[in-house]
Design a protein around this motif. Sequence first.
Motif, PDB file in Angstrom:
ATOM      1  N   GLU A 125      -3.562   9.037   5.065  1.00 25.57           N
ATOM      2  CA  GLU A 125      -3.246   7.568   4.899  1.00 25.57           C
ATOM      3  C   GLU A 125      -1.911   7.247   5.641  1.00 25.57           C
ATOM      4  N   MET A 126      -1.115   7.237   6.178  1.00 26.72           N
ATOM      5  CA  MET A 126      -0.218   6.199   6.795  1.00 26.72           C
ATOM      6  C   MET A 126      -1.237   5.917   8.104  1.00 26.72           C
ATOM      7  N   ALA A 127      -2.279   6.711   8.849  1.00 28.21           N
ATOM      8  CA  ALA A 127      -2.694   6.326   9.909  1.00 28.21           C
ATOM      9  C   ALA A 127      -3.973   5.281   9.270  1.00 28.21           C
ATOM     10  N   ASP A 128      -4.557   5.259   8.593  1.00 29.29           N
ATOM     11  CA  ASP A 128      -5.302   4.420   7.789  1.00 29.29           C
ATOM     12  C   ASP A 128      -4.346   3.220   7.165  1.00 29.29           C
ATOM     13  N   MET A 129      -3.931   3.363   6.577  1.00 30.46           N
ATOM     14  CA  MET A 129      -3.534   1.880   5.637  1.00 30.46           C
ATOM     15  C   MET A 129      -2.696   1.176   7.131  1.00 30.46           C
ATOM     16  N   VAL A 130      -3.042   1.648   8.771  1.00 33.69           N
ATOM     17  CA  VAL A 130      -2.447   0.329   9.905  1.00 33.69           C
ATOM     18  C   VAL A 130      -3.445  -0.649   9.725  1.00 33.69           C
ATOM     19  N   GLU A 131      -3.913  -0.087   9.827  1.00 33.67           N
ATOM     20  CA  GLU A 131      -4.882  -1.478  10.488  1.00 33.67           C
ATOM     21  C   GLU A 131      -5.633  -1.856   8.791  1.00 33.67           C
ATOM     22  N   MET A 164       3.491  -4.426   2.495  1.00 29.83           N
ATOM     23  CA  MET A 164       3.906  -3.278   3.539  1.00 29.83           C
ATOM     24  C   MET A 164       3.377  -2.424   2.764  1.00 29.83           C
ATOM     25  N   ILE A 165       3.508  -1.419   3.580  1.00 28.21           N
ATOM     26  CA  ILE A 165       3.282   0.244   3.370  1.00 28.21           C
ATOM     27  C   ILE A 165       4.811   1.022   2.503  1.00 28.21           C
ATOM     28  N   LEU A 217       0.771  -1.035   0.012  1.00 31.17           N
ATOM     29  CA  LEU A 217       0.106   0.097  -0.013  1.00 31.17           C
ATOM     30  C   LEU A 217       1.262   1.216  -0.333  1.00 31.17           C
ATOM     31  N   ALA A 218       0.639   2.296  -0.552  1.00 29.37           N
ATOM     32  CA  ALA A 218       1.444   3.575  -0.878  1.00 29.37           C
ATOM     33  C   ALA A 218       0.665   4.524  -0.450  1.00 29.37           C
ATOM     34  N   PRO A 219       1.114   5.052   0.856  1.00 30.99           N
ATOM     35  CA  PRO A 219      -0.344   6.147   1.299  1.00 30.99           C
ATOM     36  C   PRO A 219       0.592   7.278   0.664  1.00 30.99           C
ATOM     37  N   ALA A 220      -0.682   8.440   0.610  1.00 30.49           N
ATOM     38  CA  ALA A 220      -0.078   9.717  -0.016  1.00 30.49           C
ATOM     39  C   ALA A 220      -0.562  11.044   1.027  1.00 30.49           C
ATOM     40  N   SER A 221      -0.962  10.787   2.214  1.00 26.32           N
ATOM     41  CA  SER A 221      -1.077  11.402   3.072  1.00 26.32           C
ATOM     42  C   SER A 221      -0.817  11.054   4.895  1.00 26.32           C
ATOM     43  N   VAL A 222      -0.659  11.874   5.704  1.00 20.59           N
ATOM     44  CA  VAL A 222      -0.343  11.602   6.952  1.00 20.59           C
ATOM     45  C   VAL A 222      -1.877  11.017   7.322  1.00 20.59           C
TER      46      VAL A 222
END
Lengths: 179, 373
Positions: B149-155, B169-170, B142-147
């Motif tokens: 998404e950094m939080a959301d992509m953990v779950e 992987m993030i 998963l490739a986050p593009a915002s802070v």
Amino acid sequence: MTQEIIIAGFGGQGVLSMGKILAYAGLMEDKEVTWMPAYGPEQRGGTANCTVIVSDERISSPVLSTYDTAILLNQPSLTKFESMVKPGGTLIYDSFGILQPPTRTDIHCYSINAMETAAELGMNKTFNMMVLGGYLKLHPVVSIDAVMKALHKTLPERHHNLLPANEQAILKGMELVKG
Amino acid sequence: MKKETVLMKGNEAIAHAAVRCGCDGYFGYPITPQSEVLETLAAIKPWETTGMVVLQCESEIAAINMLYGGGGTGKRVMTSSSSIGIALMQEGISYMAGAEIPAVIVNVQRGGPGLGTIQPSQADYFQATRGGGNGDYETPVLAPASVQEMADMVEESFQLAFKYRTPVMILSDGVIGQMMEKCVLPEQRPRRTNEEVIAECPWAATGWRRADRKERNVITSVDLDPARFEQFNLKLQAKYKEIRDNEVRYELITPEGAELQGDINKVEADLAIVAFGSAARISQKVIQLAKEDGLRVALLRPITVWPYPYEQVKLLAERVQGILCVEINAGQMVTDVQLAVQGRVPVEHYGRLGGIIPDPAEVYEALRKMWHK
């Protein structure tokens, strides 16, 4: 409304924390905000800078090539960023130690004698809030109230006795900024 | 802890989100530009509240092998590092893929090769999307593009990891890790109890001297019987196909700057940019610059870079006259764009190297040149 701002100066002048308070104040007013620091070796003694974007809309790039406002606190930053202010934009610089003031005529240039004033009044620790006050006088993107709320939230409780001094510095900065 | 709106760095968001989604253990080793993950965890001391383990290991190799052990017991475990540290972890990630162990691995990329620079980069795209270690395996990325998404992509990553029993992987970078933005942190969820773990992970090493279990669960990636091991490999490949069929995620921004709801066949644009993570954020600004000049540019942002949105890029290629792939590397994802486009329209790449982040003006210049060719 979107304001794209670069704040630059020497490491230790409070450039990064000034940007952070501004961004936090935006958050207090429910705006979209982004704070992007130049991290790495330049932070340690050299020049420091951060980009702050405050907007009513979703923010695109945290990395910019031109700015609505540049707040420049030393000669190297002034030399580097003067050309990157958008035509019609604002440049604020601290006049202390500036040998080559800005020359552009298509932008609004303001000086603020904050460094010397802060030293004279024993307000060195709130120098950056003085500069922020100067900026907010010209561009009230956030209210002073929101800045105070942001300070209240970000300063550790043991430093809350310094809040009035910070407010005083902001008000002083509003007086100091000159066109 | 209740749902909360905060201003914080992407790295800090990762740490807070890990605690709040009920992560059982974090194992890591500091490295710029992601050290705030471990620092934040040390500051908020989740071992005193949720009981989550936070351990600074002796090296990244130790950290990834602790993930192997923790994930093998069905616990929610994660690590984070930056490029060089992730390179060290590849052996462990391959073992985990082979042993089908769920875990979350965050890469806040910096420039390489080698020790390289501490400045941001997206040069680990190939490493992340092509397996990275030895053997026939893939890792959802998963490739986050915002802070946010950094939080959301953990779950989200933990969900994928346990759904498919795979490391996830993030793939972030120094821009997203270091910048501060508004972020809504989720409500605190309790960590799973041992009974819940046993119920949800019947495959895990949770103890076998129980009435409901007659045999040991064996967690391993080794099998010296070729016939049996081929069957196992085919099973893995079937799993990867299922992920490719079901888990592709992307976002499409129209030339007007709005998020496209629905059909890609509705896109009206002259050119398209394909970019992920921080390069996609920069590209959003490029779209605005183009719009001011009357050039209509759409942006497709892969949210999963594996599985890759090949079908969506292909559809987009039919709606535009060319595609510019913007990456902070020498041209890696552009090969996936070319695979999707199959020569239907010109595909070009624009990137910067060595820790330099391309600014919107130079990307727009590259786009303009492409348009006037």
